[in-house]
Design a protein around this motif. Structure first.
Motif, PDB file in Angstrom:
ATOM      1  N   ARG A  79       0.805  -1.233   0.000  1.00  0.00           N
ATOM      2  CA  ARG A  79       0.000   0.000   0.000  1.00  0.00           C
ATOM      3  C   ARG A  79       0.833   1.276   0.000  1.00  0.00           C
ATOM      4  O   ARG A  79       0.279   2.374   0.007  1.00  0.00           O
ATOM      5  CB  ARG A  79      -0.903   0.036   1.238  1.00  0.00           C
ATOM      6  N   CYS A  80       2.155   1.149   0.020  1.00  0.00           N
ATOM      7  CA  CYS A  80       3.005   2.348   0.086  1.00  0.00           C
ATOM      8  C   CYS A  80       2.671   3.294  -1.059  1.00  0.00           C
ATOM      9  O   CYS A  80       2.612   2.900  -2.205  1.00  0.00           O
ATOM     10  CB  CYS A  80       4.479   1.955   0.019  1.00  0.00           C
ATOM     11  N   VAL A  81       2.420   4.565  -0.709  1.00  0.00           N
ATOM     12  CA  VAL A  81       2.093   5.552  -1.734  1.00  0.00           C
ATOM     13  C   VAL A  81       3.281   6.466  -2.049  1.00  0.00           C
ATOM     14  O   VAL A  81       3.133   7.466  -2.730  1.00  0.00           O
ATOM     15  CB  VAL A  81       0.885   6.429  -1.333  1.00  0.00           C
ATOM     16  N   ALA A  82       4.439   6.100  -1.540  1.00  0.00           N
ATOM     17  CA  ALA A  82       5.662   6.866  -1.801  1.00  0.00           C
ATOM     18  C   ALA A  82       5.563   8.313  -1.337  1.00  0.00           C
ATOM     19  O   ALA A  82       6.045   9.226  -1.995  1.00  0.00           O
ATOM     20  CB  ALA A  82       6.055   6.805  -3.277  1.00  0.00           C
ATOM     21  N   CYS A  83       4.931   8.530  -0.185  1.00  0.00           N
ATOM     22  CA  CYS A  83       4.797   9.891   0.327  1.00  0.00           C
ATOM     23  C   CYS A  83       6.069  10.371   1.006  1.00  0.00           C
ATOM     24  O   CYS A  83       6.251  11.555   1.222  1.00  0.00           O
ATOM     25  CB  CYS A  83       3.633   9.977   1.306  1.00  0.00           C
ATOM     26  N   ASN A  84       6.919   9.425   1.386  1.00  0.00           N
ATOM     27  CA  ASN A  84       8.211   9.750   1.986  1.00  0.00           C
ATOM     28  C   ASN A  84       8.124  10.252   3.429  1.00  0.00           C
ATOM     29  O   ASN A  84       9.114  10.727   3.979  1.00  0.00           O
ATOM     30  CB  ASN A  84       8.968  10.776   1.130  1.00  0.00           C
ATOM     31  N   ALA A  85       6.942  10.160   4.048  1.00  0.00           N
ATOM     32  CA  ALA A  85       6.803  10.616   5.435  1.00  0.00           C
ATOM     33  C   ALA A  85       7.734   9.829   6.354  1.00  0.00           C
ATOM     34  O   ALA A  85       8.278  10.365   7.322  1.00  0.00           O
ATOM     35  CB  ALA A  85       5.357  10.450   5.899  1.00  0.00           C
ATOM     36  N   CYS A  86       7.921   8.555   6.052  1.00  0.00           N
ATOM     37  CA  CYS A  86       8.792   7.703   6.871  1.00  0.00           C
ATOM     38  C   CYS A  86      10.224   8.226   6.861  1.00  0.00           C
ATOM     39  O   CYS A  86      10.868   8.337   7.903  1.00  0.00           O
ATOM     40  CB  CYS A  86       8.730   6.264   6.379  1.00  0.00           C
ATOM     41  N   THR A  87      10.695   8.542   5.655  1.00  0.00           N
ATOM     42  CA  THR A  87      12.079   9.021   5.532  1.00  0.00           C
ATOM     43  C   THR A  87      12.262  10.311   6.317  1.00  0.00           C
ATOM     44  O   THR A  87      13.260  10.493   7.016  1.00  0.00           O
ATOM     45  CB  THR A  87      12.409   9.263   4.041  1.00  0.00           C
TER      46      THR A  87
ATOM     47  N   VAL B  90      14.149   5.465   4.300  1.00  0.00           N
ATOM     48  CA  VAL B  90      13.169   4.455   4.699  1.00  0.00           C
ATOM     49  C   VAL B  90      12.255   4.082   3.529  1.00  0.00           C
ATOM     50  O   VAL B  90      12.005   2.908   3.253  1.00  0.00           O
ATOM     51  CB  VAL B  90      12.337   4.938   5.905  1.00  0.00           C
ATOM     52  N   MET B  91      11.770   5.087   2.810  1.00  0.00           N
ATOM     53  CA  MET B  91      10.874   4.800   1.688  1.00  0.00           C
ATOM     54  C   MET B  91      11.578   3.925   0.651  1.00  0.00           C
ATOM     55  O   MET B  91      11.000   2.954   0.160  1.00  0.00           O
ATOM     56  CB  MET B  91      10.418   6.097   1.019  1.00  0.00           C
ATOM     57  N   ASP B  92      12.807   4.255   0.340  1.00  0.00           N
ATOM     58  CA  ASP B  92      13.524   3.456  -0.658  1.00  0.00           C
ATOM     59  C   ASP B  92      13.689   2.016  -0.181  1.00  0.00           C
ATOM     60  O   ASP B  92      13.672   1.082  -0.986  1.00  0.00           O
ATOM     61  CB  ASP B  92      14.898   4.077  -0.953  1.00  0.00           C
TER      62      ASP B  92
ATOM     63  N   ARG C  79       4.068   7.418  11.454  1.00  0.00           N
ATOM     64  CA  ARG C  79       3.761   8.459  10.470  1.00  0.00           C
ATOM     65  C   ARG C  79       3.185   7.911   9.177  1.00  0.00           C
ATOM     66  O   ARG C  79       2.693   8.662   8.358  1.00  0.00           O
ATOM     67  CB  ARG C  79       5.038   9.258  10.140  1.00  0.00           C
ATOM     68  N   CYS C  80       3.271   6.602   8.968  1.00  0.00           N
ATOM     69  CA  CYS C  80       2.976   6.041   7.638  1.00  0.00           C
ATOM     70  C   CYS C  80       1.475   5.963   7.347  1.00  0.00           C
ATOM     71  O   CYS C  80       0.736   5.302   8.057  1.00  0.00           O
ATOM     72  CB  CYS C  80       3.585   4.649   7.538  1.00  0.00           C
ATOM     73  N   PRO C  81       1.013   6.635   6.289  1.00  0.00           N
ATOM     74  CA  PRO C  81      -0.416   6.565   5.956  1.00  0.00           C
ATOM     75  C   PRO C  81      -0.840   5.185   5.450  1.00  0.00           C
ATOM     76  O   PRO C  81      -2.026   4.877   5.431  1.00  0.00           O
ATOM     77  CB  PRO C  81      -0.576   7.616   4.853  1.00  0.00           C
ATOM     78  N   ALA C  82       0.123   4.381   5.040  1.00  0.00           N
ATOM     79  CA  ALA C  82      -0.210   3.032   4.566  1.00  0.00           C
ATOM     80  C   ALA C  82      -0.183   2.023   5.717  1.00  0.00           C
ATOM     81  O   ALA C  82      -0.411   0.835   5.508  1.00  0.00           O
ATOM     82  CB  ALA C  82       0.756   2.609   3.468  1.00  0.00           C
ATOM     83  N   GLU C  83       0.097   2.506   6.908  1.00  0.00           N
ATOM     84  CA  GLU C  83       0.105   1.680   8.117  1.00  0.00           C
ATOM     85  C   GLU C  83       1.061   0.488   8.040  1.00  0.00           C
ATOM     86  O   GLU C  83       0.771  -0.611   8.514  1.00  0.00           O
ATOM     87  CB  GLU C  83      -1.326   1.244   8.466  1.00  0.00           C
ATOM     88  N   ILE C  84       2.177   0.733   7.420  1.00  0.00           N
ATOM     89  CA  ILE C  84       3.223  -0.293   7.320  1.00  0.00           C
ATOM     90  C   ILE C  84       3.993  -0.344   8.637  1.00  0.00           C
ATOM     91  O   ILE C  84       4.203   0.685   9.281  1.00  0.00           O
ATOM     92  CB  ILE C  84       4.169   0.066   6.150  1.00  0.00           C
ATOM     93  N   ILE C  85       4.380  -1.558   9.031  1.00  0.00           N
ATOM     94  CA  ILE C  85       5.159  -1.702  10.267  1.00  0.00           C
ATOM     95  C   ILE C  85       6.620  -1.898   9.872  1.00  0.00           C
ATOM     96  O   ILE C  85       7.134  -3.008   9.793  1.00  0.00           O
ATOM     97  CB  ILE C  85       4.624  -2.860  11.103  1.00  0.00           C
ATOM     98  N   HIS C  86       7.262  -0.781   9.594  1.00  0.00           N
ATOM     99  CA  HIS C  86       8.604  -0.825   9.015  1.00  0.00           C
ATOM    100  C   HIS C  86       9.588  -1.607   9.866  1.00  0.00           C
ATOM    101  O   HIS C  86      10.329  -2.426   9.371  1.00  0.00           O
ATOM    102  CB  HIS C  86       9.147   0.589   8.842  1.00  0.00           C
ATOM    103  N   TYR C  87       9.598  -1.305  11.161  1.00  0.00           N
ATOM    104  CA  TYR C  87      10.710  -1.843  11.945  1.00  0.00           C
ATOM    105  C   TYR C  87      10.659  -3.352  12.081  1.00  0.00           C
ATOM    106  O   TYR C  87      11.699  -4.004  12.097  1.00  0.00           O
ATOM    107  CB  TYR C  87      10.860  -1.126  13.292  1.00  0.00           C
TER     108      TYR C  87
HETATM  109  S1  SF4 Z   1       5.357   6.631   5.033  1.00  0.00           S
HETATM  110 FE1  SF4 Z   1       4.456   4.665   4.387  1.00  0.00          FE
HETATM  111  S2  SF4 Z   1       3.361   5.152   2.497  1.00  0.00           S
HETATM  112 FE2  SF4 Z   1       4.712   6.887   2.871  1.00  0.00          FE
HETATM  113  S3  SF4 Z   1       6.605   6.370   1.717  1.00  0.00           S
HETATM  114 FE3  SF4 Z   1       6.901   5.601   3.790  1.00  0.00          FE
HETATM  115  S4  SF4 Z   1       6.245   3.456   3.696  1.00  0.00           S
HETATM  116 FE4  SF4 Z   1       5.396   4.475   1.878  1.00  0.00          FE
END
Ligand code: SF4
Ligand code: SF4
Ligand code: FES
Lengths: 279, 230
Positions: free
Chosen positions: B115-123, B132-134, B163-171
């Motif tokens: 669901r990542c929309v490449a918003c880059n909020a994570c980075t 993080v996004m990459d 912060r992720c709008p796609a609700e990904i659990i990065h860590y």
């Molecule tokens: S914050 Fe979530 S949706 Fe946005 S770029 Fe990062 S992983 Fe993708």
């Protein structure tokens, strides 16, 4: 510059490999974007939600950055879905400066997108930049036993604003197939939807659609279907019919015609060998 | 306030909305302790390595939401802050021995990645300045080596995740990436294998036993006199 997209890096590696090889044979160097993200994929474009256009615009910015160095503003796509998404978003933000400004402001960590990138599909590169005469010259194999039905699906043709050809009666793949010396089998389902993401929700739908498309292509005399889309490729090859004709990428057909067997997977080679044996 | 801070410039900060005056130059963590807070959670190494002290804040007249580690970020005048001691997320169970090192494996355990929309909020949120996004995008396209490289310095602070709008659990996903990379993709470290063999053969048992019997003072002396790599 070219944008590979996720599918070509995972499930459709053969597509990328053959695309790069045949382009090289034709004197076209496809340079992968140095940095890119998933384009966001088609269904996001349907909604008028800025959030879903960010991914594509970010890729267009990456192309803008790299294009400046190369002095070239053309971004070639190979996957139909990536073509459609990038082309449509590009169109939307070019037509709507207000929206583009919003997106640029949201992405304040990137340079602004100026709207100067031109998104094209590899088929257009072969038709308009290379030309079918040059393609004919590179064919090193007799292809007439191959009766290939071009299958366009949706993404290359619809909506009509971004269509690479006449959306009702496309000829671009047909002409390419003929230039390769194979027989092009135009069939009525060539612009049908393969039923796309239904594969996730209900496999039966895709299996049946695929069977229908295969049956039609066979009835019109084809022994192979040629596509530009990794999802069509997947769906058509998972038809509910066991012995339906196979679907390959157009670049695989080209690689075979050019004698670039080393770029083909053993499975695809087997498909070609089988066709030649049968006749 | 105590005598010792008399000549120090004070700054105004707001901890969970309440105003405090604290000496300039303190880290957020020390400033909160100065203001009377005692940390039970949301603290660990105090050195920027454990990722326990995630903090979010805003500055006066600035719409942006900033992120940082309380133990590493100094207070500034007009800072509104709160700590995020834990980012809620289920820890998925898997057996790394049974997994294939592919993007599909990770997507099947963390399907939200698609669901990542490449918003880059994570980075923008990452206190480690990771791309993080990459890294998420690399997983999406199945390039685990690249993903593992990009997330190598992740300290699991969870700020990207919140912060992720796609609700990904990065860590959690990154941990799996590194496990798969380490087990299946990375070149095996020969010296490590040899050392493990030596340990299993008991080469260090005697020395360890000696250490175990030492008193605290002997330990301290040993520590102070240790060889330091230059
Ligand atoms: S914050 Fe979530 S949706 Fe946005 S770029 Fe990062 S992983 Fe993708
Ligand atoms: S990647 Fe996410 S969890 Fe890891 S250090 Fe950066 S912000 Fe924290
Ligand atoms: S306390 Fe460990 S990183 Fe801040």
């Amino acid at each position: 510059m070219y944008f590979p997209g996720c599918a070509l890096k995972s499930t459709a590696e053969d597509y990328e490999k053959t695309a790069i090889a045949v382009a090289e044979k034709l004197g076209v160097e496809l340079l992968e974007l140095e940095r890119w993200n998933c384009c966001g994929v088609v269904f996001n474009v349907a909604a008028d939600a800025v959030m879903h256009h960010i991914a594509a615009v970010r890729d267009l910015i990456r192309a803008q950055e790299m294009g400046r160095k190369l002095n070239d503003n053309r971004l070639v796509t190979i996957c139909s879905m990536c073509y459609s998404t990038l082309k449509r978003v590009n169109q939307i933000v070019k037509d709507d400066p207000e929206k583009l400004r919003n997106i640029n402001e949201f992405m304040d960590e990137e340079e602004d997108y100026e709207g100067n990138i031109e998104v094209i599909h590899l088929l257009q590169v072969f038709k308009d930049l290379v030309g079918y005469d040059k393609i004919k010259e590179k064919v090193s194999r007799r292809m007439e036993k191959i009766k290939a039905a071009p299958f366009y699906g949706c993404a290359l043709l619809r909506p009509k604003e971004v269509s690479i050809d006449d959306p009702e009666d496309p000829k671009i793949m047909e002409e390419l197939i003929e230039a390769l010396g194979a027989e092009a089998v135009k069939f009525p389902y060539e612009i049908k939807c393969c039923s796309s993401y239904n594969v996730i929700y209900d496999r039966k739908i895709t299996e049946e659609t695929a069977a229908e498309i295969q049956r039609a292509a066979e009835r019109w005399g084809a022994n192979i279907i040629v596509t530009t889309c990794p999802l069509c490729h997947y769906n058509l090859n998972t038809s509910k019919r066991k012995n339906g004709i196979p679907t390959i990428y157009f670049t695989e057909l080209m690689a075979y015609a050019f004698g670039l067997e080393e770029t083909l997977s053993p499975e695809t080679l087997k498909i070609f060998n089988k066709i030649l044996e049968e006749i | 306030m105590g005598e010792h801070v008399k000549n120090v410039k004070m700054v105004k900060i707001y901890i969970m909305g309440k105003e405090y005056e604290v000496p300039e130059g303190l880290t957020i963590m020390k400033a909160m302790e100065y203001a009377g807070y005692r940390f039970i959670r949301g603290i660990g190494c105090r050195g920027g390595f454990c990722g326990a002290c995630s903090t979010i804040y805003r500055m006066k007249n600035d719409y942006r939401l900033y992120t940082g580690l309380a133990c590493q970020t100094t207070v500034q005048d007009g800072m509104y802050l709160v700590q995020i001691p834990f980012t809620p997320a289920e820890k998925p169970k898997y057996n790394v021995d049974e997994l294939k090192p592919t993007g599909t494996t990770i997507l099947s355990i963390f399907p939200e990645i698609a669901r990542c929309v490449a918003c880059n909020a994570c980075t923008k949120a990452c206190p480690q300045n990771l791309q993080v996004m990459d890294a998420i995008q690399a997983i999406k396209r199945g390039d685990l080596a690249k993903a593992a490289e990009l997330c190598f310095d992740c300290i699991s602070c969870g700020l990207c995740t919140i912060r992720c709008p796609a609700e990904i659990i990065h860590y959690h996903a990154f941990q799996l990436v590194r496990r798969l990379y380490g087990k299946y993709i990375a070149k095996k470290a020969k010296h490590l294998e040899e050392r493990v063999k030596e340990i299993l053969q008991g080469k260090y048992d005697e020395e360890l036993e000696k250490l175990a019997k030492m008193t605290i003072d002997e330990w301290k002396k040993l520590y102070e006199e240790r060889d330091i790599e230059k």
